[in-house]
Design an enzyme around this catalytic site. Structure first.
Site, PDB file in Angstrom:
ATOM      1  N   HIS A 129       0.831  -1.209   0.000  1.00 57.94           N
ATOM      2  CA  HIS A 129       0.000   0.000   0.000  1.00 57.94           C
ATOM      3  C   HIS A 129       0.870   1.266   0.000  1.00 57.94           C
ATOM      4  O   HIS A 129       0.659   2.182  -0.806  1.00 57.94           O
ATOM      5  CB  HIS A 129      -0.915  -0.016   1.232  1.00 57.94           C
ATOM      6  CG  HIS A 129      -1.745   1.215   1.405  1.00 57.94           C
ATOM      7  ND1 HIS A 129      -3.052   1.296   0.980  1.00 57.94           N
ATOM      8  CD2 HIS A 129      -1.462   2.436   1.955  1.00 57.94           C
ATOM      9  CE1 HIS A 129      -3.530   2.505   1.249  1.00 57.94           C
ATOM     10  NE2 HIS A 129      -2.590   3.212   1.855  1.00 57.94           N
ATOM     11  N   GLU A 130       1.843   1.308   0.883  1.00 57.15           N
ATOM     12  CA  GLU A 130       2.657   2.527   1.010  1.00 57.15           C
ATOM     13  C   GLU A 130       3.526   2.758  -0.222  1.00 57.15           C
ATOM     14  O   GLU A 130       3.782   3.908  -0.591  1.00 57.15           O
ATOM     15  CB  GLU A 130       3.515   2.458   2.284  1.00 57.15           C
ATOM     16  CG  GLU A 130       2.720   2.363   3.584  1.00 57.15           C
ATOM     17  CD  GLU A 130       1.699   3.479   3.784  1.00 57.15           C
ATOM     18  OE1 GLU A 130       1.911   4.582   3.266  1.00 57.15           O
ATOM     19  OE2 GLU A 130       0.663   3.224   4.436  1.00 57.15           O
ATOM     20  N   HIS A 152      -5.477   7.503  -1.976  1.00 59.00           N
ATOM     21  CA  HIS A 152      -6.374   6.425  -1.539  1.00 59.00           C
ATOM     22  C   HIS A 152      -7.507   6.178  -2.519  1.00 59.00           C
ATOM     23  O   HIS A 152      -8.047   7.100  -3.127  1.00 59.00           O
ATOM     24  CB  HIS A 152      -6.950   6.748  -0.159  1.00 59.00           C
ATOM     25  CG  HIS A 152      -5.942   6.571   0.926  1.00 59.00           C
ATOM     26  ND1 HIS A 152      -5.926   7.331   2.075  1.00 59.00           N
ATOM     27  CD2 HIS A 152      -4.911   5.695   1.035  1.00 59.00           C
ATOM     28  CE1 HIS A 152      -4.921   6.934   2.836  1.00 59.00           C
ATOM     29  NE2 HIS A 152      -4.290   5.948   2.218  1.00 59.00           N
TER      30      HIS A 152
END
Lengths: 120, 192
Positions: B128-129, B138
């Site tokens: 995700h990061e 997001h």
């Protein structure tokens, strides 16, 4: 009492004794089904949460009243997170708010976001 | 998918290689460095498989494009961590390169051996990061890697169509990538 599945049972710190649990978010379950016009102690913490992630403008004076601005922020949050847009603190919304998450704001186009820096 | 304000992306000569390094002083000690490196290598490889960008680990932290470390509470970037659960990690948009993980979490690379109910899957958060590092904000699609929340003891490492379309619009398509293989894998993860 509403307890979302994803948070159920989180009561002991098994790894690091120096860090307390994030009790603030854990406590949001008590806002389930609270509606506009209500005043509930601690609601200002929910406003701080929504401010942190880009849904309410920053202020030093968040009240505990479920006001029009909070309702709009809840709607925006629900839209951003793919939830049913009701403007209400329903169980899906509360459960999502209480879930662990990335610290980056959801409102990607906020020009004041501290994390939107670039190296020059 | 969504982008940061101004749609920033890494701009480097082609073929693009981004270097990454781990902080020498800000790590966790209950997962071996070897294992951490393996997990991040997998996470970077997932993004590299869909865009014409490769990632290379280097020793020198200060000069690496992407700098990874674990931090407690206020660690000087204006975004303090908050203890167990709550915020798990954060990363900065291109071309900043900082990827920070909350040292207070119970990070796991294997839920078979880590029994804590609070355990958080390192590879899911890393994937995700890295999306943020590349320029994705997001997503509102719950199944996407770039969705902001992740329950403890859950795994979300496979890029979804939303993630892939978002990052490919920034960097182009890896010539070895095929949409059919992605859709096939999405289908099988949905139980067909």
């Amino acid at each position: 009492r509403f307890i979302p599945d994803s948070i159920t049972g989180i009561t002991t710190d098994t790894h690091n004794v120096t860090d307390a649990h994030n009790v603030t978010w854990h406590d949001f379950g008590r806002f389930l089904d609270v509606g506009r016009g209500s005043e509930v102690s601690g609601m200002s913490e929910l406003k701080k949460y929504l401010c942190r992630f880009g849904y309410l403008p920053s202020t030093n004076n968040f009240t505990d009243v479920f006001d029009k601005e909070l309702e709009s922020a809840v709607r925006a949050y629900q839209s951003s997170l793919g939830l049913s847009v009701t403007g209400k603190l329903d169980s899906d919304t509360i459960s999502t708010i209480m879930s662990p998450r990335c610290g980056l704001r959801d409102t990607a186009h906020n020009t004041t976001d501290k994390l939107h820096v670039t190296r020059h | 998918f969504a982008y940061f304000y101004g749609k920033p992306r890494w701009v480097k000569e082609s073929p693009m290689t981004l270097t990454y390094a781990f902080s020498a002083n800000n790590m966790i000690d209950y997962i071996s460095l070897e294992e951490i490196k393996r997990v991040f290598k997998h996470a970077f490889a997932r993004w590299a498989s869909v865009i014409p960008v490769s990632f290379m680990e280097v020793e020198y932290y200060q000069s690496a494009n992407i700098r990874i470390g674990w931090y407690h509470r206020d660690h000087g970037d204006g975004e303090p961590f908050d203890g167990v659960l709550g915020v798990l990690a954060h990363a900065f948009s291109p071309e900043n390169g900082r990827l920070h993980l909350d040292a207070a979490e119970t990070w796991s690379v294997d839920f078979e051996t880590v029994k804590s109910r609070e355990a958080v899957d390192l590879e899911s958060v890393a994937t995700h990061e890295i999306g943020h590092i590349l320029g994705l904000a997001h997503s509102s699609i719950k199944e996407a890697v770039m969705y902001p929340s992740l329950s403890p003891r859950s795994v979300k490492v496979d890029l979804k169509l939303d993630d892939v379309e978002g990052v490919q619009a920034l960097y182009g398509t890896n010539p070895n990538f095929t949409l059919s293989s992605l859709l096939e894998s999405e289908n099988s993860s949905n139980g067909g």
